[in-house]
Scaffold this motif. Sequence first.
Motif, PDB file in Angstrom:
ATOM      1  N   ALA A  44      47.417 -68.272  67.374  1.00  0.00           N
ATOM      2  CA  ALA A  44      48.447 -67.952  68.365  1.00  0.00           C
ATOM      3  C   ALA A  44      49.110 -69.235  68.862  1.00  0.00           C
ATOM      4  CB  ALA A  44      47.833 -67.191  69.540  1.00  0.00           C
ATOM      5  N   ASP A  45      50.401 -69.142  69.118  1.00  0.00           N
ATOM      6  CA  ASP A  45      51.166 -70.278  69.619  1.00  0.00           C
ATOM      7  C   ASP A  45      50.840 -70.490  71.094  1.00  0.00           C
ATOM      8  OD1 ASP A  45      52.997 -72.212  70.323  1.00  0.00           O
ATOM      9  OD2 ASP A  45      54.769 -70.997  69.909  1.00  0.00           O
ATOM     10  N   VAL A  46      50.080 -71.531  71.393  1.00  0.00           N
ATOM     11  CA  VAL A  46      49.669 -71.781  72.777  1.00  0.00           C
ATOM     12  C   VAL A  46      50.812 -72.336  73.620  1.00  0.00           C
ATOM     13  CG1 VAL A  46      47.246 -72.109  72.181  1.00  0.00           C
ATOM     14  CG2 VAL A  46      48.768 -74.086  72.226  1.00  0.00           C
ATOM     15  N   ASN A  47      51.918 -72.687  72.985  1.00  0.00           N
ATOM     16  CA  ASN A  47      53.070 -73.220  73.716  1.00  0.00           C
ATOM     17  C   ASN A  47      54.167 -72.194  73.929  1.00  0.00           C
ATOM     18  OD1 ASN A  47      52.086 -75.932  73.962  1.00  0.00           O
ATOM     19  ND2 ASN A  47      52.414 -76.127  71.774  1.00  0.00           N
ATOM     20  N   ILE A  48      53.888 -70.940  73.574  1.00  0.00           N
ATOM     21  CA  ILE A  48      54.889 -69.888  73.777  1.00  0.00           C
ATOM     22  C   ILE A  48      55.172 -69.762  75.271  1.00  0.00           C
ATOM     23  CG2 ILE A  48      53.224 -67.987  73.935  1.00  0.00           C
ATOM     24  CD1 ILE A  48      55.281 -66.339  72.271  1.00  0.00           C
ATOM     25  N   GLN A  49      56.428 -69.452  75.584  1.00  0.00           N
ATOM     26  CA  GLN A  49      56.811 -69.336  76.996  1.00  0.00           C
ATOM     27  C   GLN A  49      57.271 -67.922  77.311  1.00  0.00           C
ATOM     28  OE1 GLN A  49      59.838 -72.237  77.766  1.00  0.00           O
ATOM     29  NE2 GLN A  49      58.406 -73.944  77.696  1.00  0.00           N
ATOM     30  N   LYS A  50      56.923 -67.473  78.495  1.00  0.00           N
ATOM     31  CA  LYS A  50      57.444 -66.203  78.993  1.00  0.00           C
ATOM     32  C   LYS A  50      58.899 -66.421  79.397  1.00  0.00           C
ATOM     33  CE  LYS A  50      55.230 -63.671  81.657  1.00  0.00           C
ATOM     34  NZ  LYS A  50      54.500 -62.811  82.528  1.00  0.00           N
ATOM     35  N   GLU A  51      59.549 -65.360  79.817  1.00  0.00           N
ATOM     36  CA  GLU A  51      60.938 -65.461  80.271  1.00  0.00           C
ATOM     37  C   GLU A  51      61.064 -66.432  81.440  1.00  0.00           C
ATOM     38  OE1 GLU A  51      59.301 -62.274  80.457  1.00  0.00           O
ATOM     39  OE2 GLU A  51      59.732 -62.011  78.341  1.00  0.00           O
ATOM     40  N   THR A  52      59.981 -66.564  82.207  1.00  0.00           N
ATOM     41  CA  THR A  52      59.972 -67.438  83.381  1.00  0.00           C
ATOM     42  C   THR A  52      59.764 -68.902  83.013  1.00  0.00           C
ATOM     43  OG1 THR A  52      57.601 -67.116  83.652  1.00  0.00           O
ATOM     44  CG2 THR A  52      59.047 -65.626  84.856  1.00  0.00           C
ATOM     45  N   GLY A  53      59.426 -69.163  81.739  1.00  0.00           N
ATOM     46  CA  GLY A  53      59.185 -70.523  81.295  1.00  0.00           C
ATOM     47  C   GLY A  53      57.722 -70.924  81.334  1.00  0.00           C
ATOM     48  N   LEU A  54      56.865 -70.037  81.854  1.00  0.00           N
ATOM     49  CA  LEU A  54      55.437 -70.358  81.931  1.00  0.00           C
ATOM     50  C   LEU A  54      54.763 -70.201  80.577  1.00  0.00           C
ATOM     51  CD1 LEU A  54      54.356 -68.578  85.239  1.00  0.00           C
ATOM     52  CD2 LEU A  54      54.655 -71.010  84.865  1.00  0.00           C
ATOM     53  N   THR A  55      53.891 -71.144  80.248  1.00  0.00           N
ATOM     54  CA  THR A  55      53.058 -71.037  79.053  1.00  0.00           C
ATOM     55  C   THR A  55      51.738 -70.384  79.458  1.00  0.00           C
ATOM     56  OG1 THR A  55      51.980 -73.168  79.396  1.00  0.00           O
ATOM     57  CG2 THR A  55      54.047 -73.176  78.124  1.00  0.00           C
ATOM     58  N   PRO A  56      50.946 -69.930  78.479  1.00  0.00           N
ATOM     59  CA  PRO A  56      49.643 -69.349  78.839  1.00  0.00           C
ATOM     60  C   PRO A  56      48.767 -70.313  79.658  1.00  0.00           C
ATOM     61  CG  PRO A  56      50.186 -68.789  76.590  1.00  0.00           C
ATOM     62  CD  PRO A  56      51.220 -69.765  77.050  1.00  0.00           C
ATOM     63  N   LEU A  57      48.780 -71.596  79.321  1.00  0.00           N
ATOM     64  CA  LEU A  57      47.977 -72.571  80.063  1.00  0.00           C
ATOM     65  C   LEU A  57      48.459 -72.691  81.503  1.00  0.00           C
ATOM     66  CD1 LEU A  57      45.784 -74.726  80.199  1.00  0.00           C
ATOM     67  CD2 LEU A  57      47.460 -76.370  79.360  1.00  0.00           C
ATOM     68  N   MET A  58      49.771 -72.710  81.698  1.00  0.00           N
ATOM     69  CA  MET A  58      50.301 -72.819  83.061  1.00  0.00           C
ATOM     70  C   MET A  58      49.906 -71.596  83.887  1.00  0.00           C
ATOM     71  SD  MET A  58      54.045 -74.163  81.896  1.00  0.00           S
ATOM     72  CE  MET A  58      54.777 -74.755  83.396  1.00  0.00           C
ATOM     73  N   PHE A  59      49.993 -70.425  83.263  1.00  0.00           N
ATOM     74  CA  PHE A  59      49.638 -69.194  83.968  1.00  0.00           C
ATOM     75  C   PHE A  59      48.152 -69.200  84.327  1.00  0.00           C
ATOM     76  CE2 PHE A  59      48.363 -64.834  84.512  1.00  0.00           C
ATOM     77  CZ  PHE A  59      49.373 -64.314  85.283  1.00  0.00           C
ATOM     78  N   ALA A  60      47.314 -69.599  83.364  1.00  0.00           N
ATOM     79  CA  ALA A  60      45.860 -69.631  83.601  1.00  0.00           C
ATOM     80  C   ALA A  60      45.521 -70.609  84.723  1.00  0.00           C
ATOM     81  CB  ALA A  60      45.122 -70.013  82.323  1.00  0.00           C
ATOM     82  N   ALA A  61      46.158 -71.772  84.714  1.00  0.00           N
ATOM     83  CA  ALA A  61      45.878 -72.773  85.744  1.00  0.00           C
ATOM     84  C   ALA A  61      46.329 -72.269  87.110  1.00  0.00           C
ATOM     85  CB  ALA A  61      46.595 -74.082  85.411  1.00  0.00           C
ATOM     86  N   ASP A  62      47.485 -71.616  87.148  1.00  0.00           N
ATOM     87  CA  ASP A  62      48.008 -71.102  88.397  1.00  0.00           C
ATOM     88  C   ASP A  62      47.150 -69.958  88.942  1.00  0.00           C
ATOM     89  OD1 ASP A  62      50.054 -71.100  90.436  1.00  0.00           O
ATOM     90  OD2 ASP A  62      50.758 -69.201  89.577  1.00  0.00           O
ATOM     91  N   SER A  63      46.457 -69.250  88.030  1.00  0.00           N
ATOM     92  CA  SER A  63      45.611 -68.118  88.428  1.00  0.00           C
ATOM     93  C   SER A  63      44.149 -68.526  88.641  1.00  0.00           C
ATOM     94  CB  SER A  63      45.673 -67.022  87.359  1.00  0.00           C
ATOM     95  OG  SER A  63      46.990 -66.578  87.212  1.00  0.00           O
ATOM     96  N   ASN A  64      43.888 -69.841  88.559  1.00  0.00           N
ATOM     97  CA  ASN A  64      42.536 -70.382  88.736  1.00  0.00           C
ATOM     98  C   ASN A  64      41.526 -69.854  87.715  1.00  0.00           C
ATOM     99  OD1 ASN A  64      43.184 -72.033  90.999  1.00  0.00           O
ATOM    100  ND2 ASN A  64      43.177 -70.198  92.269  1.00  0.00           N
ATOM    101  N   TYR A  65      41.972 -69.647  86.476  1.00  0.00           N
ATOM    102  CA  TYR A  65      41.048 -69.215  85.412  1.00  0.00           C
ATOM    103  C   TYR A  65      40.390 -70.414  84.800  1.00  0.00           C
ATOM    104  CZ  TYR A  65      43.179 -64.565  85.551  1.00  0.00           C
ATOM    105  OH  TYR A  65      43.627 -63.343  85.939  1.00  0.00           O
TER     106      TYR A  65
END
Length: 65
Positions: A44-65
Motif C-alpha cells: 500500500a502507498d503509505v504516502n497517499i493523501q486524503k482530500e484533506t491532504g492528510l496521509t495515513p501517518l499524519m492521521f494516525a499521529a493526530d489520533s494518538n495511535y
Amino acid sequence: MKKTFIILIVSISFFCCSKLGDELIKAVENGDLVNVVLLIDAGADVNIQKETGLTPLMFAADSNY
C-alpha cells in the motif's frame, strides 16, 4: 510489444497500490493495526493523501495511535 507490456504492468501496479492505499486510510481511521500492517506489507502507498491532504501517518499521529 515490450513497451505495451511495461505500460500495462505499471497501470496495474498503480491501480493496485492506489486501491491498497485507500484501504490503508480506512484501516488507520478505524485504528485497525493488524490491517494497517498487512496492507503496508502488501505494498500500500503509505504516502497517499486524503482530500484533506492528510496521509495515513499524519492521521494516525493526530489520533494518538
